[in-house]
Scaffold this motif. Structure first.
Motif, PDB file in Angstrom:
ATOM      1  N   LEU A  25      13.394  -8.175  -5.674  1.00  0.00           N
ATOM      2  CA  LEU A  25      13.316  -8.830  -4.366  1.00  0.00           C
ATOM      3  C   LEU A  25      14.699  -9.276  -3.882  1.00  0.00           C
ATOM      4  CD1 LEU A  25      10.079 -10.987  -4.806  1.00  0.00           C
ATOM      5  CD2 LEU A  25      10.325  -8.777  -3.661  1.00  0.00           C
ATOM      6  N   ASP A  26      15.572  -9.601  -4.836  1.00  0.00           N
ATOM      7  CA  ASP A  26      16.939 -10.013  -4.478  1.00  0.00           C
ATOM      8  C   ASP A  26      17.895  -8.832  -4.348  1.00  0.00           C
ATOM      9  OD1 ASP A  26      16.127 -12.636  -4.529  1.00  0.00           O
ATOM     10  OD2 ASP A  26      16.851 -13.028  -6.563  1.00  0.00           O
ATOM     11  N   ASN A  27      17.368  -7.633  -4.573  1.00  0.00           N
ATOM     12  CA  ASN A  27      18.186  -6.414  -4.534  1.00  0.00           C
ATOM     13  C   ASN A  27      19.316  -6.448  -5.552  1.00  0.00           C
ATOM     14  OD1 ASN A  27      16.785  -5.138  -2.348  1.00  0.00           O
ATOM     15  ND2 ASN A  27      17.797  -6.582  -0.962  1.00  0.00           N
TER      16      ASN A  27
ATOM     17  N   ILE B 217       5.972  -2.485  -2.172  1.00  0.00           N
ATOM     18  CA  ILE B 217       6.277  -3.688  -2.944  1.00  0.00           C
ATOM     19  C   ILE B 217       6.479  -3.278  -4.401  1.00  0.00           C
ATOM     20  CG2 ILE B 217       4.973  -5.240  -1.419  1.00  0.00           C
ATOM     21  CD1 ILE B 217       2.717  -5.195  -3.542  1.00  0.00           C
ATOM     22  N   PRO B 218       7.151  -4.092  -5.193  1.00  0.00           N
ATOM     23  CA  PRO B 218       7.308  -3.764  -6.613  1.00  0.00           C
ATOM     24  C   PRO B 218       5.958  -3.728  -7.331  1.00  0.00           C
ATOM     25  CG  PRO B 218       8.861  -5.475  -5.944  1.00  0.00           C
ATOM     26  CD  PRO B 218       7.892  -5.313  -4.820  1.00  0.00           C
ATOM     27  N   ILE B 219       5.738  -2.694  -8.122  1.00  0.00           N
ATOM     28  CA  ILE B 219       4.558  -2.564  -8.974  1.00  0.00           C
ATOM     29  C   ILE B 219       5.039  -2.560 -10.418  1.00  0.00           C
ATOM     30  CG2 ILE B 219       2.554  -1.170  -9.587  1.00  0.00           C
ATOM     31  CD1 ILE B 219       2.465  -2.271  -6.735  1.00  0.00           C
ATOM     32  N   ILE B 220       4.520  -3.488 -11.229  1.00  0.00           N
ATOM     33  CA  ILE B 220       4.950  -3.588 -12.621  1.00  0.00           C
ATOM     34  C   ILE B 220       3.742  -3.366 -13.524  1.00  0.00           C
ATOM     35  CG2 ILE B 220       6.254  -4.933 -14.296  1.00  0.00           C
ATOM     36  CD1 ILE B 220       7.753  -4.619 -11.665  1.00  0.00           C
ATOM     37  N   GLU B 221       3.813  -2.345 -14.377  1.00  0.00           N
ATOM     38  CA  GLU B 221       2.788  -2.117 -15.397  1.00  0.00           C
ATOM     39  C   GLU B 221       3.261  -2.795 -16.683  1.00  0.00           C
ATOM     40  OE1 GLU B 221       0.905   2.165 -14.733  1.00  0.00           O
ATOM     41  OE2 GLU B 221       3.072   2.174 -14.346  1.00  0.00           O
ATOM     42  N   THR B 222       2.400  -3.606 -17.291  1.00  0.00           N
ATOM     43  CA  THR B 222       2.789  -4.392 -18.466  1.00  0.00           C
ATOM     44  C   THR B 222       1.956  -4.027 -19.689  1.00  0.00           C
ATOM     45  OG1 THR B 222       1.239  -6.177 -17.911  1.00  0.00           O
ATOM     46  CG2 THR B 222       3.465  -6.340 -17.000  1.00  0.00           C
ATOM     47  N   TRP B 223       2.434  -4.474 -20.832  1.00  0.00           N
ATOM     48  CA  TRP B 223       1.746  -4.285 -22.112  1.00  0.00           C
ATOM     49  C   TRP B 223       1.626  -2.811 -22.496  1.00  0.00           C
ATOM     50  CZ3 TRP B 223       0.202  -7.454 -26.018  1.00  0.00           C
ATOM     51  CH2 TRP B 223       0.311  -8.829 -25.775  1.00  0.00           C
TER      52      TRP B 223
ATOM     53  N   ARG C 193       4.492 -14.319  10.409  1.00  0.00           N
ATOM     54  CA  ARG C 193       5.717 -14.076  11.154  1.00  0.00           C
ATOM     55  C   ARG C 193       6.738 -13.310  10.317  1.00  0.00           C
ATOM     56  NH1 ARG C 193       6.498 -18.812  12.261  1.00  0.00           N
ATOM     57  NH2 ARG C 193       8.053 -19.415  10.735  1.00  0.00           N
ATOM     58  N   SER C 194       6.859 -13.695   9.055  1.00  0.00           N
ATOM     59  CA  SER C 194       7.872 -13.077   8.195  1.00  0.00           C
ATOM     60  C   SER C 194       7.370 -11.823   7.490  1.00  0.00           C
ATOM     61  CB  SER C 194       8.332 -14.089   7.138  1.00  0.00           C
ATOM     62  OG  SER C 194       7.274 -14.392   6.245  1.00  0.00           O
ATOM     63  N   GLN C 195       6.020 -11.601   7.523  1.00  0.00           N
ATOM     64  CA  GLN C 195       5.405 -10.496   6.797  1.00  0.00           C
ATOM     65  C   GLN C 195       5.649 -10.606   5.296  1.00  0.00           C
ATOM     66  OE1 GLN C 195       3.406  -7.745   8.225  1.00  0.00           O
ATOM     67  NE2 GLN C 195       3.334  -9.474   9.635  1.00  0.00           N
ATOM     68  N   LYS C 196       5.856 -11.835   4.825  1.00  0.00           N
ATOM     69  CA  LYS C 196       6.049 -12.079   3.410  1.00  0.00           C
ATOM     70  C   LYS C 196       5.154 -13.233   2.963  1.00  0.00           C
ATOM     71  CE  LYS C 196      10.852 -10.533   3.037  1.00  0.00           C
ATOM     72  NZ  LYS C 196      12.231 -10.926   2.642  1.00  0.00           N
TER      73      LYS C 196
ATOM     74  N   ALA D  60       4.613  -8.771  -4.855  1.00  0.00           N
ATOM     75  CA  ALA D  60       4.625  -7.760  -5.909  1.00  0.00           C
ATOM     76  C   ALA D  60       3.246  -7.743  -6.542  1.00  0.00           C
ATOM     77  CB  ALA D  60       5.700  -8.063  -6.957  1.00  0.00           C
ATOM     78  N   LEU D  61       2.955  -6.678  -7.292  1.00  0.00           N
ATOM     79  CA  LEU D  61       1.670  -6.595  -7.981  1.00  0.00           C
ATOM     80  C   LEU D  61       1.905  -6.198  -9.421  1.00  0.00           C
ATOM     81  CD1 LEU D  61      -1.614  -5.208  -6.481  1.00  0.00           C
ATOM     82  CD2 LEU D  61      -1.144  -5.051  -8.909  1.00  0.00           C
TER      83      LEU D  61
END
Length: 322
Positions: A294-296, A124-130, A40-43, A103-104
């Protein structure tokens, strides 16, 4: 509706009512199914994460920091294991995106062309780490794997070493290990020193056994080597134990340095000189960045992690220049 809100800690439900509902669910053994709510919320309530190794203490610490920080907001992680294979990473990314994560998070900045397209097209947010990618997809939390090797090489050179070698893995499979190798070469060349003493230890992740084998090979091929930079603490510990097995004193004969600040480096004899990449902080900062997005919250940017050289007993003390 009230029951659904109670399971989501909705502020419209009084604490007394929520406590009564949760107690009834506990007594009945009921587990709330969030699928309908998510449709319903698509989240969803999870963040997808891919890591190259599940038995690497550094990546475990990163996942721990990420998970603990997200859990404070009632979010969980869905983990994918790539085994240092970018084709497998591509397959996992597609599967994880089908589950609609919030997020991924991916490890490193090297991906297949199709994986990059998949990551660039999702909202969605994409975070590359290391890593600090040359061409970031979205955001990153990491450090330069090339630059960290400069600190180790500089330390060895300052302590009087000139014939320095590098032990690492398959450069095709481990982009971060490959960058540390390139960083070693660049740092040696900056000092005007020979950077050709490169020993391949096998496919990643490099184990202690492979580190020991590589050290034996190094001693055979380059017996006059004075110091060894290893791609990880596990490889460095293997090299250290091989020296002890052969009766070769460390650091008197060989200075040895690793990477990762593993616990084993603090308790082995001699203790291991290493580079602390603050693995748990990478996870915590990644989670906080996701929550801010996500909280802007503003500003939203990238996070550069400052690494730390930790000098211990496995390397010679710095020589004072008159």
């Amino acid at each position: 509706m009230t029951v659904s809100r109670a399971f989501k800690a909705d502020s419209l439900v009084s604490p007394e009512t929520r406590e009564a509902i949760l107690k009834a669910a506990e007594d009945l053994g009921y587990v709330f199914d969030s699928t309908a709510s998510n449709l319903r919320s698509q989240k969803s309530d999870f963040v997808a994460v891919t890591i190259p190794s599940i038995n690497n203490a550094n990546f475990a610490d990163t996942v721990g920091g990420l998970s603990d920080t997200l859990a404070k907001r009632g979010m969980q992680i869905l983990l994918g294991y790539t085994n240092y294979d970018i084709d497998e990473e591509e397959r996992l990314i597609e599967q994880l995106l089908r589950r609609k994560p919030q997020a991924l998070v991916v490890t490193g900045g090297s991906h297949t062309a199709r994986a990059r397209r998949l990551l660039q097209t999702v909202a969605i947010p994409i975070i590359e780490t290391w890593d600090i990618p040359a061409d970031p997809i979205d955001h990153f939390v990491g450090f330069s794997n090339m630059a960290v090797m400069r600190d180790m090489v500089d330390h060895f050179v300052a302590s009087g070493c000139r014939r320095i070698a590098f032990i690492g893995g398959d450069v095709q499979r481990d982009s971060r290990g490959s960058e540390r190798r390139l960083g070693f070469i660049a740092a040696m060349q900056a000092h005007g020193l020979d950077a050709s003493r490169l020993i391949a230890a096998g496919p990643p992740p490099i184990s202690m056994r492979e580190g020991a084998n590589a050290m034996a090979k190094l001693i055979e091929i380059y017996p006059d080597t004075e110091a060894v930079v290893c791609v990880s603490d596990l490889a460095a510990y293997g090299a250290l134990t091989e020296c002890r097995r052969l009766g070769v004193p460390v650091p008197e004969r060989f200075s040895i340095g690793g990477f990762g600040n593993y616990e084993i480096g603090e308790v082995c004899v001699p203790t291991l000189t290493t580079i602390n990449a603050f693995a748990r902080e990478i996870g915590e900062q990644t989670a906080q960045l996701i929550l801010d997005i996500l909280d802007n919250a503003q500003p939203v940017g990238n996070v550069r992690i400052s690494t730390q050289l930790i000098v211990r007993d496995s390397s010679r003390q710095l020589q004072l220049v008159p």
